[in-house]
Design an enzyme around this catalytic site. Structure first.
Site, short mmCIF file in Angstrom:
data_model
loop_
_atom_site.label_atom_id
_atom_site.label_comp_id
_atom_site.label_asym_id
_atom_site.label_seq_id
_atom_site.Cartn_x
_atom_site.Cartn_y
_atom_site.Cartn_z
N ARG A 41 -3.08 8.35 4.83
CA ARG A 41 -2.80 7.13 5.60
C ARG A 41 -3.00 7.29 7.10
NH1 ARG A 41 -3.47 3.45 1.65
NH2 ARG A 41 -2.15 3.91 -0.12
N LEU A 46 8.46 17.50 2.68
CA LEU A 46 7.37 17.70 3.65
C LEU A 46 6.01 17.78 2.97
CD1 LEU A 46 6.35 18.28 6.52
CD2 LEU A 46 6.97 20.68 6.18
N ARG A 89 2.64 2.74 -3.19
CA ARG A 89 1.83 3.46 -4.16
C ARG A 89 2.11 4.96 -4.14
NH1 ARG A 89 -2.57 1.06 -6.13
NH2 ARG A 89 -2.31 2.70 -7.68
N HIS A 90 2.73 5.42 -3.07
CA HIS A 90 3.08 6.86 -2.97
C HIS A 90 4.39 7.06 -3.71
CE1 HIS A 90 -0.28 7.79 -0.39
NE2 HIS A 90 -0.13 6.53 0.00
N ARG A 91 4.26 7.66 -4.90
CA ARG A 91 5.35 7.65 -5.88
C ARG A 91 6.34 8.77 -5.74
NH1 ARG A 91 0.79 7.95 -10.23
NH2 ARG A 91 -0.07 9.07 -8.45
N HIS A 127 0.86 14.87 2.33
CA HIS A 127 -0.14 14.23 1.45
C HIS A 127 -0.29 12.75 1.84
CE1 HIS A 127 -2.41 13.23 -2.15
NE2 HIS A 127 -1.56 12.26 -2.39
N GLN A 186 0.85 -1.20 0.00
CA GLN A 186 0.00 0.00 0.00
C GLN A 186 0.88 1.25 0.00
OE1 GLN A 186 -2.62 -0.29 3.45
NE2 GLN A 186 -4.07 -1.51 2.28
N GLU A 233 14.73 -0.54 -0.67
CA GLU A 233 14.24 -1.65 0.17
C GLU A 233 15.33 -2.68 0.41
OE1 GLU A 233 10.66 -3.47 -1.33
OE2 GLU A 233 10.41 -4.70 0.47
C1 FAD Z 1 -8.31 4.45 1.69
C2 FAD Z 1 -7.57 4.09 0.43
C3 FAD Z 1 -8.04 3.07 -0.38
C4 FAD Z 1 -7.35 2.74 -1.58
N1 FAD Z 1 -7.81 1.72 -2.35
C5 FAD Z 1 -7.13 1.36 -3.48
C6 FAD Z 1 -7.56 0.28 -4.32
O1 FAD Z 1 -8.57 -0.35 -4.05
N2 FAD Z 1 -6.82 -0.04 -5.40
C7 FAD Z 1 -5.69 0.66 -5.75
O2 FAD Z 1 -5.05 0.34 -6.77
N3 FAD Z 1 -5.27 1.68 -4.99
C8 FAD Z 1 -5.94 2.06 -3.87
N4 FAD Z 1 -5.48 3.08 -3.09
C9 FAD Z 1 -4.26 3.79 -3.51
C10 FAD Z 1 -4.62 5.14 -4.14
O3 FAD Z 1 -5.40 4.99 -5.31
C11 FAD Z 1 -3.32 5.89 -4.49
O4 FAD Z 1 -2.59 5.14 -5.43
C12 FAD Z 1 -2.44 6.11 -3.28
O5 FAD Z 1 -3.19 6.60 -2.19
C13 FAD Z 1 -1.33 7.11 -3.63
O6 FAD Z 1 -1.93 8.36 -3.79
P1 FAD Z 1 -1.32 9.48 -4.72
O7 FAD Z 1 -1.26 8.97 -6.12
O8 FAD Z 1 -2.09 10.74 -4.48
O9 FAD Z 1 0.11 9.63 -4.04
P2 FAD Z 1 1.57 9.86 -4.60
O10 FAD Z 1 1.99 8.78 -5.52
O11 FAD Z 1 2.39 10.08 -3.38
O12 FAD Z 1 1.51 11.16 -5.43
C14 FAD Z 1 1.30 12.43 -4.81
C15 FAD Z 1 0.66 13.33 -5.84
O13 FAD Z 1 1.60 13.52 -6.90
C16 FAD Z 1 0.92 13.56 -8.13
N5 FAD Z 1 1.44 12.47 -8.98
C17 FAD Z 1 2.37 11.55 -8.63
N6 FAD Z 1 2.64 10.75 -9.66
C18 FAD Z 1 1.86 11.17 -10.68
C19 FAD Z 1 1.69 10.75 -12.01
N7 FAD Z 1 2.39 9.73 -12.54
N8 FAD Z 1 0.79 11.38 -12.76
C20 FAD Z 1 0.09 12.42 -12.27
N9 FAD Z 1 0.21 12.89 -11.02
C21 FAD Z 1 1.08 12.27 -10.23
C22 FAD Z 1 -0.56 13.42 -7.84
O14 FAD Z 1 -1.10 14.70 -7.69
C23 FAD Z 1 -0.58 12.74 -6.50
O15 FAD Z 1 -1.73 12.98 -5.74
C24 FAD Z 1 -6.16 3.44 -1.92
C25 FAD Z 1 -5.71 4.47 -1.10
C26 FAD Z 1 -6.38 4.79 0.06
C27 FAD Z 1 -5.83 5.90 0.94
#
Ligand code: FAD
Length: 312
Positions: free
Chosen positions: A231, A221, A112-114, A226, A109, A120
């Site tokens: 989380r 930060l 997923r924050h890229r 975010h 999980q 690792e």
């Molecule tokens: C309660 C909850 C339930 C979830 N359920 C699922 C699920 O069922 N299935 C699933 O696959 N995922 C799920 N997720 C994961 C979710 O969809 C996001 O992938 C994850 O929370 C990362 O969020 P983010 O992309 O905003 O964050 P980050 O990757 O940290 O990115 C931060 C911000 O940077 C920008 N950004 C980063 N990379 C890009 C890019 N390549 N293109 C455009 N903008 C970008 C966006 O604005 C993004 O909000 C869940 C998350 C939560 C919190």
């Protein structure tokens, strides 16, 4: 959370060391530096390094030459303004690096924050310890009937005991077979000289997802906040939320003004849709609004009443 005597000694040595610097430091975070904050049964989060402080946010926002001579209250006002109005780039001027030990299913999980830099522990190179996350009995819950992505009532009695038993047995057996396939003892010598042993990069596929892994995770930060807003939220799974909660402590120590602004304008705030806002305006004008005449779906209505407390 268990640390070997060698690991504890390394942390103590780092904590005891002093280095002269011209850069600003934050005494409250210096106190936490290197010390693991325990999370779950074997996990932890510890701050390894950081750059910047509340003043660095202000300095970047003003593009100033020095640390500035304004009053603390003016700086706090600016940080709060930036947070409220999503003027985000000054928050990117601060960076923090964590060492995290976490179960693999939580790491899936988290990854997923890229916007973080991650390195690792390599299970191609090293052997993973026999450490598994086993939920505490009060977190062993049934599938939620209201939310497909959540959990409901805690399991009890025989069912809970059986689940714990299965989790322990399966993780233990898979790890035993992992070690058997590797055919290596703790010193790296063959356990059975007649066998060659399977490569580490292949043997690891037999491990269960509650096995612990570790990584270094560095982020600015803005992106950390975010991550924490998603989380440390009640909708996040408990097992990742507890890591986020431990990290909140570190942010509070590091950038207390930005932290408070984050609590006020992000974590503790709610976003209203245009439809929700229209309903609130009608209510404030004295109208009694029912969901059926609100223009909101049942789910949106439930979110609105949950945010404002019971309505009726
Ligand atoms: C309660 C909850 C339930 C979830 N359920 C699922 C699920 O069922 N299935 C699933 O696959 N995922 C799920 N997720 C994961 C979710 O969809 C996001 O992938 C994850 O929370 C990362 O969020 P983010 O992309 O905003 O964050 P980050 O990757 O940290 O990115 C931060 C911000 O940077 C920008 N950004 C980063 N990379 C890009 C890019 N390549 N293109 C455009 N903008 C970008 C966006 O604005 C993004 O909000 C869940 C998350 C939560 C919190």
């Amino acid at each position: 959370m268990r640390l070997t005597p060698e690991q504890s000694a390394e942390i103590d040595a780092q904590q005891g060391a002093r280095a002269e610097t011209r850069r600003p430091t934050v005494p409250a975070l210096e106190e936490l530096l290197f010390r693991p904050l325990p999370v779950l049964d074997h996990g932890f989060v510890r701050v390894i390094d950081y750059m910047g402080d509340d003043a660095a946010i202000v300095q970047a926002a003003r593009v100033s030459y020095g640390r500035g001579t304004r009053k603390v209250s003016e700086d706090a006002g600016l940080i709060r303004y930036l947070m409220r109005h999503r003027h985000t780039t000054p928050f990117e001027m601060c960076e923090i690096k964590y060492h995290v030990k976490l179960p693999i299913f939580v790491a899936r999980q988290w990854i997923r924050h890229r916007t973080a830099n991650v390195n690792e522990y390599s299970a191609r190179y090293s052997i993973l310890d026999r450490e598994f996350y086993i939920p505490a009995p009060d977190h062993l819950a049934a599938q939620s009937t209201a939310n497909r992505q959540g959990r409901g009532e805690v399991l009890d009695g025989e069912e809970a005991a059986r689940v714990l038993d299965l989790l322990r047995q399966d993780a233990g057996r898979c790890h035993d077979h992992y070690v058997e396939m590797l055919n290596e003892d703790a010193a790296g010598a063959p356990r059975d000289p007649a066998r060659r042993g399977l490569a580490r990069e292949l043997a690891r596929m037999n491990l269960t997802l509650n096995t612990y892994t570790q990584w270094y995770w560095k982020i600015d930060l803005y992106n950390l906040l975010h991550f924490l807003s998603l989380r440390a939220d009640a909708h996040a799974q408990y097992e990742i939320r507890v890591f986020a909660e431990a990290m909140l402590q570190t942010v509070k120590a590091w950038v207390p003004t930005a932290f408070q602004a984050f609590l006020d304008y992000r974590l503790g705030a709610v976003t209203l849709s245009a439809g929700m806002l229209a309903v609130v305006r009608r209510m404030l004008a004295g109208e009694r609004v029912e969901q059926s005449a609100s223009g909101l779906s049942k789910r949106e209505w439930a979110e609105l009443t949950a945010a404002f407390g019971h309505y009726g």
